[in-house]
Design an enzyme around this catalytic site. Structure first.
Site, PDB file in Angstrom:
ATOM      1  N   GLY A  57       0.666  -1.151   0.093  1.00  0.00           N
ATOM      2  CA  GLY A  57      -0.043   0.078  -0.196  1.00  0.00           C
ATOM      3  C   GLY A  57       0.909   1.547  -0.006  1.00  0.00           C
ATOM      4  CG  ASP A  87       3.947  -5.894  16.596  1.00  0.00           C
ATOM      5  OD1 ASP A  87       3.391  -4.717  16.536  1.00  0.00           O
ATOM      6  OD2 ASP A  87       3.426  -6.743  17.360  1.00  0.00           O
ATOM      7  CB  VAL A  88       4.663  -0.363  14.688  1.00  0.00           C
ATOM      8  CG1 VAL A  88       5.429  -0.141  13.623  1.00  0.00           C
ATOM      9  CG2 VAL A  88       3.279  -0.395  14.530  1.00  0.00           C
ATOM     10  CG  ASN A  99       1.877   4.167   5.803  1.00  0.00           C
ATOM     11  OD1 ASN A  99       0.881   4.679   5.608  1.00  0.00           O
ATOM     12  ND2 ASN A  99       2.276   2.754   5.719  1.00  0.00           N
ATOM     13  CB  SER A 109      -7.378   9.166   7.738  1.00  0.00           C
ATOM     14  OG  SER A 109      -8.744   8.829   7.072  1.00  0.00           O
ATOM     15  CE1 TYR A 117      -7.584   4.231   9.670  1.00  0.00           C
ATOM     16  CE2 TYR A 117      -9.186   5.758   8.987  1.00  0.00           C
ATOM     17  CZ  TYR A 117      -7.977   5.338   9.089  1.00  0.00           C
ATOM     18  OH  TYR A 117      -7.097   5.463   7.921  1.00  0.00           O
ATOM     19  CE  LYS A 149      -4.623   6.492  10.125  1.00  0.00           C
ATOM     20  NZ  LYS A 149      -3.336   6.252   9.725  1.00  0.00           N
ATOM     21  CB  THR A 166      -3.894   0.596   0.311  1.00  0.00           C
ATOM     22  OG1 THR A 166      -5.344   0.888   0.713  1.00  0.00           O
ATOM     23  CG2 THR A 166      -3.277   1.830  -0.143  1.00  0.00           C
TER      24      THR A 166
END
Length: 530
Positions: free
Chosen positions: A294, A334-335, A361, A414, A427, A431, A463
């Protein structure tokens, strides 16, 4: 005809007894030629020396301080002669008990912040960003701890040809890297003044490699290829200098001979022509999360295409095969794992020397749920991945970004921030929090020269988060068909991951050099946002 700068042969010739030692090793099977500058003068000298020579008596030539040549009527024989002559030089070193060089039993001390400072100091001296490739191998660390070898390397390179790539001497790091680099620049200017005829243009005064006691050796270059060449030359130099010291003292050519090659008229001609224009992000180092697919993958690929060295992070292990080569490093990470994230950032600095660009990102897109139906697990996971992990990444990267070249952070947020949709509380809230985090970061980091800008993509359908089920659900919530939903923007255009990546590269580059705290939509024009 074969020609090499074989370490053993040149190291032996670069000693006080070098010519005599070469004659002892090879007897009358090899023609020994005192150093002459490569090119026409060397060709003429060889012609005069060999005018009445019976070539069949010889296996090769050794040009002192330069290298070895072999020749024959067929390539295979010439090659075999080269292997034999070099092998005899190595056997000579073995007989002296010095071929196997010492290796430090203790590993190098890691100091990545000082490495980043060193990179910045060298780049500032050059006037352009550079990569700094640290060689912390046991061999390099041992050399950096040697009693005399680092200073001996200042006497000159293995062969004068190397001066074009490495300068005539390395930087020796003593403590304050900024002062050390300034000291190198002053010494180089003095070297130029001593030998110029008054009509030459002084080359840049930045070092190409450095000996860093207890840490190893660092090579510098504006591209991964150039840094790789210097790394390779330095690796050979470490061996040759130590052999030379053990044979009575490293004795390189006089400065005047080194200068003549470095300032060869052909090199000066290239300098006056200016050379090719560098890539927009040449010498920069970028880190991108969520880079296996993506938007993240597109950003990493475009940054690399524009000249940056790229470190690509993703939970998906395929990132390690997607990003390979001298100018890229793929890291499975793994963030949400703070330790893994910090280790990945350290790997970026260890590999390339610092950090200039961060594209944060990585994210997830939970399925649509009304607030009344929203469970804690979905809410917490969205906050952890879409917000908290970005905070951890900033904490890990900021100390290095502050030492970068025109450093920039690009936050992928976003369209749901300015125009949230129903069923996306988890979400949208995460964001929005990420955007607010970026705004605060812009305020805090601006005085330190770090820019922070935000991208708000929308409807980037190529994506991974836009599965058929997600698309159908979103279209249904807006009372549209899937095709209507895909074309639902003012311009009626399709937005791709590549489009977002181009904007991210622009934000990371000079076009946005005086912009921070900005929020830019890339959505074809959304009526609710407008």
């Amino acid at each position: 005809v074969d020609h090499t700068h074989a370490d053993a042969v040149v190291a032996i010739s670069n000693t006080p007894d070098g010519e005599a030692a070469i004659r002892r090793i090879y007897g009358d099977r090899v023609l020994v030629v005192p150093y002459v500058m490569p090119g026409f003068v060397l060709a003429r000298t060889i012609h005069e020396l060999t005018r009445n020579l019976d070539w069949s008596r010889y296996e090769g030539m050794v040009l002192l301080h330069h290298g070895v040549f072999t020749f024959a009527d067929d390539a295979h024989t010439s090659y075999e002669r080269m292997i034999r002559l070099v092998g005899e030089a190595e056997a000579y070193l073995r007989d002296k008990g010095i071929f196997e060089l010492p290796v430090s039993p203790e590993p190098a001390r890691e100091d990545l912040l000082t490495l980043a400072r060193l990179r910045r100091a060298v780049g500032r001296q050059l006037g352009a960003p550079v990569l700094a490739r640290l060689n912390a191998s046991p061999e390099a660390v041992s050399f950096s701890r040697h009693a005399s070898a680092p200073e001996a390397a200042r006497r000159g390179p293995v062969t004068p040809d190397h001066a074009i790539q490495t300068k005539p001497f390395p930087l020796l790091v003593h403590g304050d890297v900024e002062q050390d680099v300034e000291g190198f620049a002053g010494a180089y200017r003095d070297y130029f003044v001593r030998h110029t005829d008054g009509h030459l243009t002084c080359l840049d005064t930045a070092p190409r490699w450095a000996v860093w006691p207890d840490h190893g050796v660092v090579a510098f270059g504006t591209t991964a290829k150039r840094a790789g060449i210097v790394t390779d030359i330095a690796r050979h130099t470490l061996r040759a200098v130590q052999w030379g010291e053990a044979l009575g003292g490293w004795t390189a050519l006089p400065e005047a001979d080194l200068f003549a090659v470095e300032y060869w008229e052909l090199e000066q001609a290239k300098l006056k022509l200016g050379g090719s224009k560098p890539a927009p992000l040449e010498g920069k180092i970028a880190l991108v999360t969520g880079a296996a697919s993506g938007i993240g993958r597109a950003c990493a690929e475009r940054l690399r295409a524009q000249g940056a060295a790229v470190v690509a992070l993703d939970l998906n292990a395929k990132v390690e095969t997607l990003f390979t080569g001298a100018d890229a490093l793929g890291v499975t990470c793994d963030v949400t794992d703070r330790g893994a994230l910090e280790a990945a950032v350290a790997a970026a600095v260890r590999t390339f020397g610092g950090l200039d660009i961060l594209v944060t990102n990585a994210g997830i897109f939970p399925g649509g749920k009304a607030i009344a139906e929203l469970d804690d697990a979905t809410w917490n996971q969205s906050l952890e991945v879409n917000l908290t992990s970005h905070l951890a990444l900033l904490r890990a990267c900021v100390p290095y970004l502050e030492l970068g070249f025109d450093p920039a952070i690009v936050v992928i947020a976003s369209k749901n921030v300015p125009a949230p949709g129903p069923g996306q509380a988890a979400y949208s809230a995460a964001k929005a929090g990420l955007t607010q985090l970026a705004r605060v970061a812009a305020l805090e980091l601006g005085p330190k020269g770090v820019r922070v800008n935000v991208l708000h993509p929308n409807a980037v359908f190529d994506t991974g988060i836009w599965s058929e089920d997600v698309l159908a659900d979103r279209a249904r919530r807006y009372g549209m068909s899937v095709e209507q939903y895909k074309a639902n923007n003012v311009l009626g255009v399709s937005i791709t991951a590549r489009d977002v990546a181009e904007m991210a590269c622009a934000m990371a580059g000079p076009l946005f050099a005086k912009t921070t705290g900005a929020q830019v939509p890339i959505d074809g024009g959304n009526e609710r946002v407008i």
